[in-house]
Scaffold this motif. Sequence first.
Motif, PDB file in Angstrom:
ATOM      1  N   GLY B  18       0.825  -1.206   0.000  1.00 32.39           N
ATOM      2  CA  GLY B  18       0.000   0.000   0.000  1.00 32.39           C
ATOM      3  C   GLY B  18       0.855   1.251   0.000  1.00 32.39           C
ATOM      4  N   THR B  19       0.520   2.215  -0.849  1.00 33.01           N
ATOM      5  CA  THR B  19       1.300   3.459  -0.933  1.00 33.01           C
ATOM      6  C   THR B  19       0.364   4.645  -0.819  1.00 33.01           C
ATOM      7  N   LEU B  20       0.958   5.750  -0.396  1.00 34.37           N
ATOM      8  CA  LEU B  20       0.182   6.984  -0.247  1.00 34.37           C
ATOM      9  C   LEU B  20       0.894   8.109  -0.980  1.00 34.37           C
ATOM     10  N   PRO B  21       0.157   8.949  -1.715  1.00 35.17           N
ATOM     11  CA  PRO B  21       0.778  10.144  -2.291  1.00 35.17           C
ATOM     12  C   PRO B  21       0.950  11.222  -1.217  1.00 35.17           C
ATOM     13  N   VAL B  22       2.141  11.799  -1.188  1.00 33.34           N
ATOM     14  CA  VAL B  22       2.443  12.785  -0.155  1.00 33.34           C
ATOM     15  C   VAL B  22       2.888  14.082  -0.807  1.00 33.34           C
ATOM     16  N   TYR B  40       6.914  19.473  -3.218  1.00 32.04           N
ATOM     17  CA  TYR B  40       7.555  18.192  -3.488  1.00 32.04           C
ATOM     18  C   TYR B  40       6.492  17.110  -3.403  1.00 32.04           C
ATOM     19  N   TYR B  41       6.397  16.286  -4.418  1.00 30.82           N
ATOM     20  CA  TYR B  41       5.439  15.178  -4.427  1.00 30.82           C
ATOM     21  C   TYR B  41       6.194  13.875  -4.426  1.00 30.82           C
ATOM     22  N   ILE B  42       5.647  12.905  -3.715  1.00 33.47           N
ATOM     23  CA  ILE B  42       6.284  11.585  -3.728  1.00 33.47           C
ATOM     24  C   ILE B  42       5.259  10.528  -3.351  1.00 33.47           C
ATOM     25  N   MET B  43       5.402   9.327  -3.930  1.00 32.96           N
ATOM     26  CA  MET B  43       4.603   8.176  -3.503  1.00 32.96           C
ATOM     27  C   MET B  43       5.395   7.477  -2.401  1.00 32.96           C
ATOM     28  N   ARG B  46       3.038   2.911   2.832  1.00 37.63           N
ATOM     29  CA  ARG B  46       2.357   3.139   4.107  1.00 37.63           C
ATOM     30  C   ARG B  46       3.245   2.757   5.317  1.00 37.63           C
ATOM     31  N   PRO B 108      -3.801  14.292  -1.836  1.00 39.67           N
ATOM     32  CA  PRO B 108      -2.637  13.679  -1.179  1.00 39.67           C
ATOM     33  C   PRO B 108      -2.452  14.164   0.267  1.00 39.67           C
TER      34      PRO B 108
END
Lengths: 542, 316
Positions: B18-22, B40-43, B46, B108
């Motif tokens: 599971g991943t979250l966009p931050v 700054y965006y990153i996947m 969790r 996000p």
Amino acid sequence: MARVRIKQLPITEKTLFSSLVNRNQTEIQDYSFIKDYTNLMKVSINDKKKIKDLTKQLSEGLQLPSEEVHEELSQAKTELQDLYKKLSQRDDYCKDFKAKLEKAEAKEKEYRVRIQELEESCEEEQKKYQMIILTLNEIVDKLDRTNEQYNVVAAEKDKLKQDVKSLQSDNALLFKKVVHLQDEVVSHYNEQSQGKCTCGQEETKESEESRELTKIEKIAEEFGKVVESTTHDEDYSNTFSYSIPSFASHKKDLDSCEVSAVAYNNRGTVIATGSAHGTLKLWDPFHGGEIKILKNFSSAVCTLSFSTDNQFLAACYVDRTIRVWKTNNWKLYNSFHGHSDLINCSTYSHTDDALVTGSADRKIKLWDLNRGICTKSYSGYSSCQDIDSLAYGSLMASGHQDGTVKFWTPNQKDYIEQIEPHGDPITSVCFTQDGRYLLTTSMDHTIKLIDVRQFEEISEFEHENYVNGNKTSRASIAPSGDYAVVGSKNGDVIILKLNTDEIQLEEIYRGEHSNCVNICQWQPNGGTFTTADMKGSFIIWQ
Amino acid sequence: MEEDIAPNYEIRRKNFQGTLPVQIRLDYSEIYIDKELPTYYIMQPRMSYFFLLIPQLIEFYSELLEGKGISNDEYWFSCRGEPLRFDLPIGVLYDTFIRENSSHDNLPFKICLHYHKFPTYSLQKGMSKYIFQQSLKESSMMRVGKATAVQDRLEHVRSMLNSIKEGKYDDFWRYNEEIGEHSLSQLKYFPVRIVINRHYHPYMLKEEKDSIKGNAFVIQRPVKVDATDICIGEYLAKTLSKYFFIQTEVIVDEDNIEEEKQNEVEVVERSIKGTEVIVNGLDIDLDTSLTWLIMNLSAQDNFLYITVRVPSESIE
């Protein structure tokens, strides 16, 4: 009624799996661009780095003619730098080493100096130690010698004691002989006076008589002192009656308050009592009648005492005044005060012809009753609890709260001797009439007899019935010096027999007093004594 | 019983992936600049931690932060004005702070980066290196009674942290098998942590409540390994008696009316309406078995994180 705990598993593994997949998808769904973005970011950052490196290389490369020379030069430079570095490292190392060496040398010097100092101090201390050992040896020798001397002296003392005993026994024998011879002489004279007419035998009798007389004279010369003393004793004993009072003849009540002072006049014809309410009363000791009530002052009476010539009665009150009454008409004669605290005790000194008072302000004062002046003042170092003076002598004894008994003479400013027979505060001191012994009572519930000439304790008395209940409780000695009376806390009246060696219990009178017996006072003639307690009853014993 | 409880590896894999966009942004108030700050965006997985992002962020903001001499320990993150705990994984933080009513409108995950005024009242400085290793030790201590398995393999732990950061499931479990896999007979306690979105203490006074702002509060209470299997609701009623309680209900069997059998049934109820119980982004029913959840949905440090969201409008 059955209690059941329902446990369902609403999420099976399949549903959980599907929900997880769903979660993963929905969370990423709208933001799939972020992955591309991050990849791009990585690329851009890498590019930036590359550009920086290239610009650096370019700026360096522009200054040099060709790449080969540049490489050679750079190699040479690096070699040179390495060499310089090594050199500098060596130099640093050398410097450090030198510094360390210098430090070590300095430390060595310090240590040497210290060692020398320590050695010197060691030698000095050794010398001191030897000196101390020498002095110790000397002291030990001295001790041995003194011990030997002491043993010799002790042996001599024992011998002397034995001699004294034998001499005393001889003395007694000789005295008996003398008495016998005297009787013989008297009978002889009688015979002579009866038979005057028989003349033939006169001369022989006279000669015998003269011989006997010379014998007696010789013996008398030798032991004259002994004879005198015995005669004196007989005279002395004739003035007092020897019987001990044994029953309560008169029992009186004083307003149901504490009887704080009792005093006989010098002939034993009047008893004066003072109560805590302040009333002074005069009683007839033989019939128990009330003679007179003196003026009532509001403050309590502390002590009472008659002068030896029976002219005055001095009363000390709680308000620190001393009031003097004349005995011929019982009128107030004088009133004065000088103490700054409670007056605990008073007595009349025969030699000084003055009233002696002891107070809680640690002072002992002498007063001229005629003029009302303080003639002398001693410092007693502690609160004075009781004071007594010799009837026919100059010595005074005072008992103090710190447990000491101090002896005073009128000529000296300070006390002449101090002893500490009890650990606790002393409540009363009392001389015997001949002034040889002193009886002391204390709060430690013991009674002690003290030899006044040696200032030493002779004997001690302790009994389960005797409990000292009051700080102002007074004991009294009979004028003959054989008996003493003390009161106990439970109301017992205890008669003690005083021997030279020990104090013995003679009698205990019970049931007359119901509470703490405060004061015991013997009549100066010796026939009766009175006791008074805390609840106001006082008893004359006959 | 052991067959029932044995973990499903597919579920475990999906849970790990599971991943979250931050979305991360520097704090405006701490930098004086005319331009608009770049975001700054990153996947991020969790299971990952926020402190792992700090080197990347320093590189990203190198124009602004270079030459200021700020050490890596000075940086901290905040969400909606409250500092984020370093020791909680990103997914748990998201569940406690952002996620509401299982909707994804708030994605996000928006976060602020700070390098000024480190909040020493709620966070500890310079401890971020040891957090993963520490929580691994704690969990193995509870499970087996000793942490030597972790202490002997500290290099493995480092590589495990790297694999978590990059989302590599196989690499992670290659090392974690030695640390986290045990048969049921070896286990003593199951490690469980409850995270609440407000400050909670059973003996707390009202005045203290006002002074402490609602940071994520962790209650750690292990479950003893027994033959008796409890459900998650019972566990919550024991530990959080303020928000959950057990009620007995009488149920009449309709099929056997003639026999008049009545059963007393215990049901766990929420004392405040709308309190959510979330495990790894999933709404969980209160009747589910706790050991089953532990076996399948435990996090990367072998703890089971149960997040309890009490609605903010509720008056206590």
